[in-house]
Scaffold this motif. Sequence first.
Motif, PDB file in Angstrom:
ATOM      1  N   GLY A  59       0.405  -0.862  -0.124  1.00  0.00           N
ATOM      2  CA  GLY A  59      -0.279   0.081   0.216  1.00  0.00           C
ATOM      3  C   GLY A  59       1.228   1.403  -0.298  1.00  0.00           C
ATOM      4  N   LYS A  60       0.293   2.285  -0.352  1.00  0.00           N
ATOM      5  CA  LYS A  60       0.882   3.495  -0.785  1.00  0.00           C
ATOM      6  C   LYS A  60       1.245   3.942   0.926  1.00  0.00           C
ATOM      7  N   ASP A  61       2.329   4.697   1.307  1.00  0.00           N
ATOM      8  CA  ASP A  61       2.831   4.775   2.913  1.00  0.00           C
ATOM      9  C   ASP A  61       2.109   5.660   3.383  1.00  0.00           C
ATOM     10  N   SER A  62       1.750   6.329   2.754  1.00  0.00           N
ATOM     11  CA  SER A  62       0.527   7.541   3.509  1.00  0.00           C
ATOM     12  C   SER A  62      -0.447   6.465   4.128  1.00  0.00           C
ATOM     13  N   LEU A  63      -0.663   5.709   3.641  1.00  0.00           N
ATOM     14  CA  LEU A  63      -1.914   4.898   4.517  1.00  0.00           C
ATOM     15  C   LEU A  63      -1.066   3.920   5.853  1.00  0.00           C
ATOM     16  N   PHE A  64      -0.112   4.377   5.901  1.00  0.00           N
ATOM     17  CA  PHE A  64       1.361   3.608   7.388  1.00  0.00           C
ATOM     18  C   PHE A  64       0.787   4.877   8.266  1.00  0.00           C
ATOM     19  N   LYS A  65       0.867   5.608   7.636  1.00  0.00           N
ATOM     20  CA  LYS A  65       1.465   7.257   8.523  1.00  0.00           C
ATOM     21  C   LYS A  65       0.182   7.475   9.462  1.00  0.00           C
ATOM     22  N   GLY A  66      -0.442   8.553  10.688  1.00  0.00           N
ATOM     23  CA  GLY A  66      -1.091   8.266  11.657  1.00  0.00           C
ATOM     24  C   GLY A  66      -1.626   7.352  12.086  1.00  0.00           C
ATOM     25  N   ARG A  67      -2.679   7.495  12.014  1.00  0.00           N
ATOM     26  CA  ARG A  67      -3.073   6.670  13.502  1.00  0.00           C
ATOM     27  C   ARG A  67      -4.354   5.778  13.617  1.00  0.00           C
ATOM     28  N   PHE A  68      -3.887   5.496  12.295  1.00  0.00           N
ATOM     29  CA  PHE A  68      -4.848   4.042  11.501  1.00  0.00           C
ATOM     30  C   PHE A  68      -3.503   3.743  11.240  1.00  0.00           C
ATOM     31  N   GLY A  69      -1.939   3.593  10.782  1.00  0.00           N
ATOM     32  CA  GLY A  69      -0.951   2.871  10.011  1.00  0.00           C
ATOM     33  C   GLY A  69      -1.019   1.556  10.894  1.00  0.00           C
ATOM     34  N   PHE A  70      -1.355   1.525  12.116  1.00  0.00           N
ATOM     35  CA  PHE A  70      -1.336   0.194  12.876  1.00  0.00           C
ATOM     36  C   PHE A  70      -2.122  -1.135  12.360  1.00  0.00           C
ATOM     37  N   PHE A  71      -3.145  -0.383  11.763  1.00  0.00           N
ATOM     38  CA  PHE A  71      -4.836  -0.609  11.228  1.00  0.00           C
ATOM     39  C   PHE A  71      -4.074  -1.608   9.955  1.00  0.00           C
ATOM     40  N   PHE A  72      -3.325  -1.061   9.225  1.00  0.00           N
ATOM     41  CA  PHE A  72      -2.844  -1.521   7.405  1.00  0.00           C
ATOM     42  C   PHE A  72      -1.718  -2.854   7.949  1.00  0.00           C
ATOM     43  N   ARG A  73      -0.874  -2.376   9.168  1.00  0.00           N
ATOM     44  CA  ARG A  73       0.296  -3.572   9.144  1.00  0.00           C
ATOM     45  C   ARG A  73      -0.474  -4.627   9.533  1.00  0.00           C
TER      46      ARG A  73
END
Length: 189
Positions: A59-73
Amino acid sequence: MRLLWSFYLRAMGWTQKGSFPYHLKKAVLIVGPHTSAWDFVMGLAFRSKLRLHHVKFLGKDSLFKGRFGFFFRKLGGFPVNRSSNNKLVDQVVDLFNSHEEFILALSPEGTRKKVDRLRTGFYHIAKKAGVPIIMVGLDFAHKQGVFSEPFWPTDDEAADFQKIYEFYAPLQGKIPELGMAHFLSSPQP
């Protein structure tokens, strides 16, 4: 979660056509047509229902930043910077080589927008890693998750992509006009 997603798919009227080849330990799944953010939701639903928790995605790295980053990981995501020339294909091939089991799901379009041609990264990843490609279609018109038989990339890239176009062209995405039907009506590069 499996029961919840199974109920969701059943309640929404979705079925499955074809089956997942569980005997494969490594593969590239290409999932399309990718026309809406709902594709991700449907992908998660089928992934859970079919017990494919080992399937990873980029996924694009911006999805993994901020408060929802842990969710995508937690869902199995690997962040990538698509703006830089960082030999992404080689990095992903290294992931395949460093794991005994590794199945990676990608969008062949690389975006939710209408494209004139498919990206080729998934193809080169599969070829360099020596793994098959499994096509997965999300057909919103028929409410079906469609699974192809696995195929290994050959030395005839044009013929391989023709096979991919023939699989996806009849499938209708959530936003039909952004789909892949045009790939069969006009020659591709």
